[in-house]
Design a protein around this motif. Structure first.
Motif, PDB file in Angstrom:
ATOM      1  N   PRO A  23       0.816  -1.214   0.000  1.00 18.87           N
ATOM      2  CA  PRO A  23       0.000   0.000   0.000  1.00 18.87           C
ATOM      3  C   PRO A  23       0.848   1.261   0.000  1.00 18.87           C
ATOM      4  CG  PRO A  23      -0.326  -1.329   2.011  1.00 18.87           C
ATOM      5  CD  PRO A  23       0.909  -1.818   1.334  1.00 18.87           C
ATOM      6  N   CYS A  24       0.231   2.356  -0.470  1.00 15.61           N
ATOM      7  CA  CYS A  24       0.821   3.687  -0.277  1.00 15.61           C
ATOM      8  C   CYS A  24       0.286   4.197   1.063  1.00 15.61           C
ATOM      9  CB  CYS A  24       0.437   4.583  -1.447  1.00 15.61           C
ATOM     10  SG  CYS A  24      -1.327   4.572  -1.754  1.00 15.61           S
ATOM     11  N   TYR A  25       0.218   5.519   1.294  1.00 11.31           N
ATOM     12  CA  TYR A  25      -0.314   6.010   2.575  1.00 11.31           C
ATOM     13  C   TYR A  25      -1.694   5.419   2.828  1.00 11.31           C
ATOM     14  CZ  TYR A  25       3.064   9.780   3.390  1.00 11.31           C
ATOM     15  OH  TYR A  25       4.192  10.495   3.658  1.00 11.31           O
ATOM     16  N   VAL A  26      -1.876   4.819   3.999  1.00  9.10           N
ATOM     17  CA  VAL A  26      -3.168   4.223   4.338  1.00  9.10           C
ATOM     18  C   VAL A  26      -3.910   5.167   5.285  1.00  9.10           C
ATOM     19  CG1 VAL A  26      -4.348   2.218   5.268  1.00  9.10           C
ATOM     20  CG2 VAL A  26      -2.120   1.933   4.157  1.00  9.10           C
ATOM     21  N   PHE A  27      -5.044   5.654   4.829  1.00  8.27           N
ATOM     22  CA  PHE A  27      -5.893   6.516   5.656  1.00  8.27           C
ATOM     23  C   PHE A  27      -7.217   5.806   5.914  1.00  8.27           C
ATOM     24  CE2 PHE A  27      -3.889  10.276   3.121  1.00  8.27           C
ATOM     25  CZ  PHE A  27      -2.773  10.276   3.937  1.00  8.27           C
ATOM     26  N   GLY A  28      -8.005   6.387   6.836  1.00  6.81           N
ATOM     27  CA  GLY A  28      -9.332   5.826   7.103  1.00  6.81           C
ATOM     28  C   GLY A  28      -9.588   5.812   8.586  1.00  6.81           C
ATOM     29  N   PRO A  29     -10.814   5.482   8.970  1.00  2.00           N
ATOM     30  CA  PRO A  29     -11.142   5.503  10.397  1.00  2.00           C
ATOM     31  C   PRO A  29     -10.414   4.398  11.168  1.00  2.00           C
ATOM     32  CG  PRO A  29     -12.984   4.663   9.095  1.00  2.00           C
ATOM     33  CD  PRO A  29     -11.947   5.112   8.115  1.00  2.00           C
ATOM     34  N   GLN A  30     -10.171   4.650  12.441  1.00  2.00           N
ATOM     35  CA  GLN A  30      -9.702   3.577  13.320  1.00  2.00           C
ATOM     36  C   GLN A  30     -10.851   2.585  13.455  1.00  2.00           C
ATOM     37  OE1 GLN A  30      -6.475   3.718  14.730  1.00  2.00           O
ATOM     38  NE2 GLN A  30      -6.237   5.546  13.467  1.00  2.00           N
ATOM     39  N   LEU A  31     -10.530   1.302  13.625  1.00  2.43           N
ATOM     40  CA  LEU A  31     -11.620   0.329  13.740  1.00  2.43           C
ATOM     41  C   LEU A  31     -12.494   0.639  14.960  1.00  2.43           C
ATOM     42  CD1 LEU A  31     -12.929  -2.171  12.501  1.00  2.43           C
ATOM     43  CD2 LEU A  31     -11.569  -3.525  14.087  1.00  2.43           C
ATOM     44  N   PHE A  32     -11.866   1.095  16.045  1.00  2.00           N
ATOM     45  CA  PHE A  32     -12.619   1.396  17.267  1.00  2.00           C
ATOM     46  C   PHE A  32     -12.442   2.872  17.627  1.00  2.00           C
ATOM     47  CE2 PHE A  32     -11.113  -3.044  17.635  1.00  2.00           C
ATOM     48  CZ  PHE A  32     -12.339  -3.688  17.637  1.00  2.00           C
ATOM     49  N   ASP A  33     -13.559   3.563  17.929  1.00  2.00           N
ATOM     50  CA  ASP A  33     -13.468   4.982  18.321  1.00  2.00           C
ATOM     51  C   ASP A  33     -12.480   5.167  19.479  1.00  2.00           C
ATOM     52  OD1 ASP A  33     -15.355   5.563  16.440  1.00  2.00           O
ATOM     53  OD2 ASP A  33     -16.839   6.404  17.833  1.00  2.00           O
ATOM     54  N   GLU A  34     -12.428   4.181  20.347  1.00  2.00           N
ATOM     55  CA  GLU A  34     -11.528   4.255  21.518  1.00  2.00           C
ATOM     56  C   GLU A  34     -10.071   4.490  21.094  1.00  2.00           C
ATOM     57  OE1 GLU A  34     -11.505   0.506  23.587  1.00  2.00           O
ATOM     58  OE2 GLU A  34     -10.154   1.236  25.153  1.00  2.00           O
ATOM     59  N   ASN A  35      -9.713   4.065  19.884  1.00  2.00           N
ATOM     60  CA  ASN A  35      -8.322   4.220  19.434  1.00  2.00           C
ATOM     61  C   ASN A  35      -8.020   5.608  18.878  1.00  2.00           C
ATOM     62  OD1 ASN A  35      -8.096   1.599  20.156  1.00  2.00           O
ATOM     63  ND2 ASN A  35      -7.914   0.777  18.097  1.00  2.00           N
ATOM     64  N   VAL A  36      -9.038   6.481  18.842  1.00  2.00           N
ATOM     65  CA  VAL A  36      -8.784   7.862  18.392  1.00  2.00           C
ATOM     66  C   VAL A  36      -8.205   8.628  19.583  1.00  2.00           C
ATOM     67  CG1 VAL A  36      -9.800   9.978  17.479  1.00  2.00           C
ATOM     68  CG2 VAL A  36     -10.670   7.757  16.740  1.00  2.00           C
ATOM     69  N   THR A  37      -6.898   8.819  19.534  1.00  2.00           N
ATOM     70  CA  THR A  37      -6.209   9.523  20.616  1.00  2.00           C
ATOM     71  C   THR A  37      -5.621  10.818  20.045  1.00  2.00           C
ATOM     72  OG1 THR A  37      -4.386   8.064  20.078  1.00  2.00           O
ATOM     73  CG2 THR A  37      -5.641   7.524  22.059  1.00  2.00           C
ATOM     74  N   ALA A  38      -5.023  11.647  20.890  1.00  2.00           N
ATOM     75  CA  ALA A  38      -4.516  12.950  20.430  1.00  2.00           C
ATOM     76  C   ALA A  38      -3.543  12.755  19.261  1.00  2.00           C
ATOM     77  CB  ALA A  38      -3.834  13.671  21.573  1.00  2.00           C
ATOM     78  N   LYS A  39      -2.697  11.717  19.350  1.00  2.00           N
ATOM     79  CA  LYS A  39      -1.778  11.411  18.254  1.00  2.00           C
ATOM     80  C   LYS A  39      -2.141  10.032  17.695  1.00  2.00           C
ATOM     81  CE  LYS A  39       2.963  11.552  16.896  1.00  2.00           C
ATOM     82  NZ  LYS A  39       4.275  11.079  17.138  1.00  2.00           N
ATOM     83  N   LEU A  40      -2.285   9.960  16.372  1.00  2.00           N
ATOM     84  CA  LEU A  40      -2.676   8.685  15.750  1.00  2.00           C
ATOM     85  C   LEU A  40      -1.460   7.954  15.187  1.00  2.00           C
ATOM     86  CD1 LEU A  40      -5.922   9.850  13.880  1.00  2.00           C
ATOM     87  CD2 LEU A  40      -5.731   8.757  16.119  1.00  2.00           C
ATOM     88  N   ASN A  41      -1.698   6.782  14.619  1.00  2.00           N
ATOM     89  CA  ASN A  41      -0.625   6.040  13.923  1.00  2.00           C
ATOM     90  C   ASN A  41      -0.050   6.910  12.802  1.00  2.00           C
ATOM     91  OD1 ASN A  41      -3.371   5.391  12.809  1.00  2.00           O
ATOM     92  ND2 ASN A  41      -2.088   4.677  11.125  1.00  2.00           N
ATOM     93  N   THR A  42       1.163   6.582  12.368  1.00  2.00           N
ATOM     94  CA  THR A  42       1.946   7.477  11.493  1.00  2.00           C
ATOM     95  C   THR A  42       1.161   8.022  10.303  1.00  2.00           C
ATOM     96  OG1 THR A  42       3.961   6.378  12.163  1.00  2.00           O
ATOM     97  CG2 THR A  42       4.071   7.611  10.090  1.00  2.00           C
ATOM     98  N   SER A  43       0.465   7.174   9.536  1.00  2.00           N
ATOM     99  CA  SER A  43      -0.205   7.687   8.332  1.00  2.00           C
ATOM    100  C   SER A  43      -1.430   8.530   8.698  1.00  2.00           C
ATOM    101  CB  SER A  43      -0.581   6.545   7.388  1.00  2.00           C
ATOM    102  OG  SER A  43      -1.327   5.547   8.060  1.00  2.00           O
ATOM    103  N   CYS A  44      -2.235   8.077   9.632  1.00  2.00           N
ATOM    104  CA  CYS A  44      -3.457   8.833   9.983  1.00  2.00           C
ATOM    105  C   CYS A  44      -3.116  10.145  10.680  1.00  2.00           C
ATOM    106  CB  CYS A  44      -4.363   7.993  10.872  1.00  2.00           C
ATOM    107  SG  CYS A  44      -5.027   6.581   9.971  1.00  2.00           S
ATOM    108  N   GLU A  45      -1.949  10.190  11.327  1.00  2.00           N
ATOM    109  CA  GLU A  45      -1.554  11.423  12.010  1.00  2.00           C
ATOM    110  C   GLU A  45      -1.396  12.581  11.014  1.00  2.00           C
ATOM    111  OE1 GLU A  45      -1.774  12.305  14.959  1.00  2.00           O
ATOM    112  OE2 GLU A  45      -0.538  14.104  15.035  1.00  2.00           O
ATOM    113  N   LEU A  46      -1.066  12.272   9.759  1.00  2.00           N
ATOM    114  CA  LEU A  46      -0.952  13.343   8.759  1.00  2.00           C
ATOM    115  C   LEU A  46      -2.294  14.058   8.613  1.00  2.00           C
ATOM    116  CD1 LEU A  46       1.018  11.398   5.984  1.00  2.00           C
ATOM    117  CD2 LEU A  46       1.942  13.078   7.568  1.00  2.00           C
ATOM    118  N   ILE A  47      -3.374  13.299   8.588  1.00  2.00           N
ATOM    119  CA  ILE A  47      -4.715  13.883   8.440  1.00  2.00           C
ATOM    120  C   ILE A  47      -5.113  14.580   9.744  1.00  2.00           C
ATOM    121  CG2 ILE A  47      -7.139  13.367   7.896  1.00  2.00           C
ATOM    122  CD1 ILE A  47      -5.130  12.739   5.620  1.00  2.00           C
TER     123      ILE A  47
END
Ligand code: NDP
Length: 343
Positions: free
Chosen positions: A196-220
């Motif tokens: 894959p190239c940059y992978v974006f999209g929702p976290q599977l669980f809302d609980e995983n939405v924290t102030a800083k996200l995983n590397t690719s989602c953090e860009l968004i």
């Protein structure tokens, strides 16, 4: 028979597990600690088809031996997703190259030792980073596709964090293809890589939405937290694919005979910061006046004059349409704003 997935806590892996469970597969995942196992099992509502084993550090070449000596005979499919994904670190070799390469070496050799007779398919999560020369991304005469390789040597991979991450994916994937050639008379399994190239999209669980996200989602996430007066950095540019499509490709990767021996280059479209901000500004009333506007509709989605990526073979093999940028960003932003109680 079960599917084994390494790195079960990862952003991409959680979506893969979700799709596997939806299709009633029995899944065995590896995580780095018992606390992470307990959390993930709770998040999946203690699904009876999911079990987790602790594999502490994939830098250790014997890391997967215990789990394959215990479960090897029940495993038919292996999905190897775990690998460090970041570019800022102290020691490029120790933090990026060694875990990526040893993780792939370790898991393939554990299959060879304990499950050579029953594992039929292995899917490795590689990356576009293994496929192309990212120093030429802006060069319109540069073309790459499923047959291309990142040209960096091991020494060049030690230059900086970007080269090191890209090299970590290249050398791990190369090892895997060489391994299947070298051991073809001792193993049953066929290999597919998902790149894959940059992978974006929702976290599977809302609980995983924290102030800083995983590397690719953090860009968004960073763009979503800009202020109206901030400059729009259009160097933030690349190709993207939705995490739900990446998960789907992993499942097809072991289910479909026509994906044997294939490298799947997953790209939905190009993007830059302007494209993402356009979507945020147009689709979310609640963000009105809060984000920079830049120069709307002038982003890379509308005009791209750099390197040409051709993943038409992958699209034909997979046979489904990739989710477009607008839906991916809408779903991500909705989830983050919901978590922040700003919707
Ligand atoms: P995450 O960081 O969310 O997941 C990485 C997973 O690997 C986690 O489970 C992590 O464990 C595990 N891991 C990392 N280092 C080690 C280690 N030394 N020992 C054991 N486990 C380790 O990343 P993604 O889900 O985004 O990435 C998953 C895969 O997809 C990776 O192989 C990545 O290179 C590849 N990829 C990702 C892209 C993207 O844009 N997201 C693009 C292209 C490829 P823990 O949770 O405990 O840290």
């Amino acid at each position: 028979m079960s599917v084994f997935i390494s790195g079960a806590t990862g952003f991409v892996a959680q979506h893969i597990i979700n799709q596997l469970l939806e299709q009633n597969f029995k899944v065995i995942g590896s995580v780095r600690s018992q606390a992470k196992a307990d959390k993930l099992l709770r998040q999946f509502n203690s699904n009876k088809n999911l079990s987790l084993e602790v594999v502490e550090d994939i830098s250790n070449l014997a890391a997967f031996d215990e789990v394959f000596s215990k479960h090897g005979k029940e495993i038919k499919y292996v999905l190897h997703t775990s690998s460090p994904f970041f570019t800022e670190c102290d020691d490029y070799e120790k933090d990026l190259l060694i875990p990526a390469l040893n993780g792939t070496k370790g898991i393939l050799n554990s299959i060879l030792k304990y499950a050579a007779d029953n594992v039929e398919r292995v899917v490795i999560t590689s990356s576009i980073a293994a496929m192309f020369d990212f120093t030429r991304d802006l060069d319109p005469s540069y073309f790459y596709d499923e047959n291309s390789w990142n040209p960096d040597s091991y020494q060049e991979a030690l230059t900086d964090g970007g080269h090191a991450y890209n090299g970590s994916k290249k050398f791990a994937e190369r090892y895997a293809w060489n391994f299947v050639q070298e051991h073809k008379n001792e193993i049953k399994f066929k290999l597919t890589t998902v790149n894959p190239c940059y992978v974006f999209g929702p976290q599977l669980f809302d609980e995983n939405v924290t102030a800083k996200l995983n590397t690719s989602c953090e860009l968004i996430n960073k763009l979503l937290h800009l202020s109206a007066g901030d400059a729009v950095d259009n160097f933030f540019v690349g190709n993207f694919v939705d995490v739900r499509d990446v998960a789907k490709a992993h499942l097809l990767g072991f289910e479909n005979q026509n994906l044997v021996d294939k490298r799947l280059l997953l790209i939905s479209s190009r993007f830059n910061a302007q494209d993402i901000l356009d979507i945020m500004n147009e689709d979310f009333k609640t963000l009105e006046g809060q984000l920079p506007a830049g120069v709307p509709h002038t982003g890379a989605l509308h005009q791209w004059k750099g390197a040409i990526a051709d993943n038409s073979k992958t699209k034909e093999l997979l046979g489904f349409e990739f989710i477009p940028l607008k839906k991916t960003i809408d779903d991500m932003v909705t989830q983050i704003l919901r978590k922040e109680k700003r919707l």
